[in-house]
Write a protein that holds these residues in place. Sequence first.
Motif, PDB file in Angstrom:
ATOM      1  N   LEU A 367       0.839  -1.195   0.000  1.00  0.00           N
ATOM      2  CA  LEU A 367       0.000   0.000   0.000  1.00  0.00           C
ATOM      3  C   LEU A 367       0.875   1.247   0.000  1.00  0.00           C
ATOM      4  CD1 LEU A 367      -2.757  -1.013   2.586  1.00  0.00           C
ATOM      5  CD2 LEU A 367      -2.617  -1.526   0.142  1.00  0.00           C
ATOM      6  N   LYS A 368       0.496   2.227  -0.806  1.00  0.00           N
ATOM      7  CA  LYS A 368       1.327   3.424  -0.948  1.00  0.00           C
ATOM      8  C   LYS A 368       1.112   4.424   0.181  1.00  0.00           C
ATOM      9  CE  LYS A 368       1.889   3.243  -5.979  1.00  0.00           C
ATOM     10  NZ  LYS A 368       1.670   3.968  -7.262  1.00  0.00           N
ATOM     11  N   ASP A 369      -0.110   4.599   0.601  1.00  0.00           N
ATOM     12  CA  ASP A 369      -0.414   5.621   1.619  1.00  0.00           C
ATOM     13  C   ASP A 369      -1.433   5.064   2.607  1.00  0.00           C
ATOM     14  OD1 ASP A 369      -0.382   8.025   2.948  1.00  0.00           O
ATOM     15  OD2 ASP A 369      -1.865   8.973   1.627  1.00  0.00           O
ATOM     16  N   PRO A 370      -1.034   4.085   3.419  1.00  0.00           N
ATOM     17  CA  PRO A 370      -1.993   3.422   4.307  1.00  0.00           C
ATOM     18  C   PRO A 370      -2.496   4.340   5.417  1.00  0.00           C
ATOM     19  CG  PRO A 370       0.240   2.708   4.814  1.00  0.00           C
ATOM     20  CD  PRO A 370       0.329   3.537   3.564  1.00  0.00           C
ATOM     21  N   ASP A 371      -3.721   4.093   5.848  1.00  0.00           N
ATOM     22  CA  ASP A 371      -4.262   4.798   7.005  1.00  0.00           C
ATOM     23  C   ASP A 371      -3.537   4.337   8.261  1.00  0.00           C
ATOM     24  OD1 ASP A 371      -6.095   6.186   5.509  1.00  0.00           O
ATOM     25  OD2 ASP A 371      -7.688   4.709   5.786  1.00  0.00           O
ATOM     26  N   VAL A 372      -3.310   5.284   9.166  1.00  0.00           N
ATOM     27  CA  VAL A 372      -2.609   4.990  10.425  1.00  0.00           C
ATOM     28  C   VAL A 372      -3.503   5.406  11.585  1.00  0.00           C
ATOM     29  CG1 VAL A 372      -0.554   5.405  11.818  1.00  0.00           C
ATOM     30  CG2 VAL A 372      -0.372   5.392   9.318  1.00  0.00           C
ATOM     31  N   PRO A 373      -3.887   4.477  12.456  1.00  0.00           N
ATOM     32  CA  PRO A 373      -4.756   4.841  13.580  1.00  0.00           C
ATOM     33  C   PRO A 373      -3.997   5.606  14.655  1.00  0.00           C
ATOM     34  CG  PRO A 373      -4.089   2.555  13.781  1.00  0.00           C
ATOM     35  CD  PRO A 373      -3.542   3.035  12.464  1.00  0.00           C
ATOM     36  N   GLN A 374      -4.717   6.439  15.382  1.00  0.00           N
ATOM     37  CA  GLN A 374      -4.184   7.134  16.544  1.00  0.00           C
ATOM     38  C   GLN A 374      -4.861   6.558  17.785  1.00  0.00           C
ATOM     39  OE1 GLN A 374      -1.956  10.197  16.940  1.00  0.00           O
ATOM     40  NE2 GLN A 374      -1.225   8.989  15.214  1.00  0.00           N
ATOM     41  N   MET A 375      -4.082   5.966  18.665  1.00  0.00           N
ATOM     42  CA  MET A 375      -4.636   5.348  19.861  1.00  0.00           C
ATOM     43  C   MET A 375      -4.762   6.365  20.986  1.00  0.00           C
ATOM     44  SD  MET A 375      -4.987   2.464  18.483  1.00  0.00           S
ATOM     45  CE  MET A 375      -5.606   1.485  19.866  1.00  0.00           C
ATOM     46  N   GLU A 376      -5.739   6.111  21.871  1.00  0.00           N
ATOM     47  CA  GLU A 376      -5.843   6.937  23.070  1.00  0.00           C
ATOM     48  C   GLU A 376      -4.650   6.655  23.983  1.00  0.00           C
ATOM     49  OE1 GLU A 376      -7.700   9.334  23.944  1.00  0.00           O
ATOM     50  OE2 GLU A 376      -9.152   9.288  22.315  1.00  0.00           O
ATOM     51  N   MET A 377      -4.039   7.708  24.499  1.00  0.00           N
ATOM     52  CA  MET A 377      -2.882   7.555  25.377  1.00  0.00           C
ATOM     53  C   MET A 377      -3.348   7.226  26.802  1.00  0.00           C
ATOM     54  SD  MET A 377       0.311   7.452  25.948  1.00  0.00           S
ATOM     55  CE  MET A 377       0.937   7.958  24.347  1.00  0.00           C
ATOM     56  N   LEU A 378      -2.940   6.066  27.303  1.00  0.00           N
ATOM     57  CA  LEU A 378      -3.333   5.638  28.642  1.00  0.00           C
ATOM     58  C   LEU A 378      -2.178   5.649  29.631  1.00  0.00           C
ATOM     59  CD1 LEU A 378      -5.652   2.611  27.723  1.00  0.00           C
ATOM     60  CD2 LEU A 378      -6.264   5.017  28.034  1.00  0.00           C
ATOM     61  N   ALA A 379      -0.984   6.003  29.192  1.00  0.00           N
ATOM     62  CA  ALA A 379       0.189   5.972  30.065  1.00  0.00           C
ATOM     63  C   ALA A 379       0.115   7.068  31.119  1.00  0.00           C
ATOM     64  CB  ALA A 379       1.467   6.122  29.249  1.00  0.00           C
TER      65      ALA A 379
END
Length: 454
Positions: A367-379
């Motif tokens: 894939l040339k430009d895949p979607d990237v998820p942003q996770m909720e920061m729990l640290a």
Amino acid sequence: MSKVYDVAIVGAGVIGCAIARRLTLDGARVVVLEKAPDILDGASKANSAILHTGFDAPHGSLELACIQEGYKEYEELRGQMNLPIDRCGALVLAWTEEQEARLPVLMDQAHSNGVEDVAPLSRIETLALEPNLNSTLRASFRVPRESLIDPWSAPHAYLLQALLNGADLERDCPVLGGQFDGQQWTLTTPRGDIQATYVINAAGLYGDKLDQMLLGQSSFNIRPRKGQFVVFDKMSARLTRHILLPVPTETTKGIVVCRTIWGNLLVGPTAEEQEDRETASLDHDTLEMLRAKGAEILPALASEEVTSLYAGLRPACEHKDYQIKSHPESNMVTVGAIRSTGLSSALGTAAHVGRLLEGFGHQAQPLKDPDVPQMEMLAANQTRDWQRAGNQGILCHCEKVTYREATAVLNDPLAPKSFAGFKRRTRATMGRCQGFYCGQAVQSLLDQKGLKHD
């Protein structure tokens, strides 16, 4: 179910999730089959959440190669996905003359494994770094790049990226059988037959059973190894800055004392072999032993409060190394016996599996430009949603989980189907009160989605 996939991955633990991501980004049409209602419901639901460097892995092993490649890729993508890391480093502690004599051997092994930055420390130097350690300590060495991560947000991110880029996930979908016709697999499931050119066995605690079902034989036998943990209150985290490791034995890394990415302090795991592949029961005497062991290492821990107890099973086997086997005559790859280092090695293991499929002749267009998820920061050491405006209020006060976080999780492409899955995504009810105060509010929210308490 009318699709014909390039790859069917059986098992949605951390290894299956990482493989799904890798193969999807490489351009394959992927389906992940998980027998439980939610992902990470087997061996991956309980571990010590350490990102290992591989300093003590068997030299020249596949495990070491996967750990090192996985560590590097986690560092590359964690910023893109908003995944946490706590670069606290580890201390390997010697309490006896015999253990002290082993330290140079272990440091030589680390150097052979490419971990060059380990450094020996005297008793005085160690106590200067960790003043709460028992003063009977003899010596140690430091491994600076051993780190703490979130063991659940990472594999969720891997699989979520796969789903956002075209992969499919089928939960409550055990594989009941399968046939290979020389070119394509047909897997039998309660949801109907699934066709795929290749099959990846990432079934964890049932990896040998799946091999026997699909191939008629297995080259390894899973021997479940239970690990019990004691989690102390967040006030206890002040007692140590490092991951405190024992001198390992031939069979286990031993009992660890360390902080968690969420701000607690844990002691564990044990290493208890058993036959049962499903149940990881807690034992009072063993848990008391862990508390005593923790207090032996950090004497001040004796007066600290315990928040929770848990246990998990590791898919150990009779062999020391990972059992990753290619079966080109059957278009199948077995990824078996990925023990306690699976969280660290997952991305490297996925890359290795991708190369094995290429060796089979599998070709796809990345894939040339895949979607990237942003996770909720729990640290605990990072800015959290409760500190931002418009979070709709606090759902779980112990873990500072907001309604906005919870609602987002319940509406994303990997929304949990169970209470346990919801807890792993948000940490709601996992704090000091263990749901005493927030349990009703959490259940009311889950009721709206038709999810019931486990």
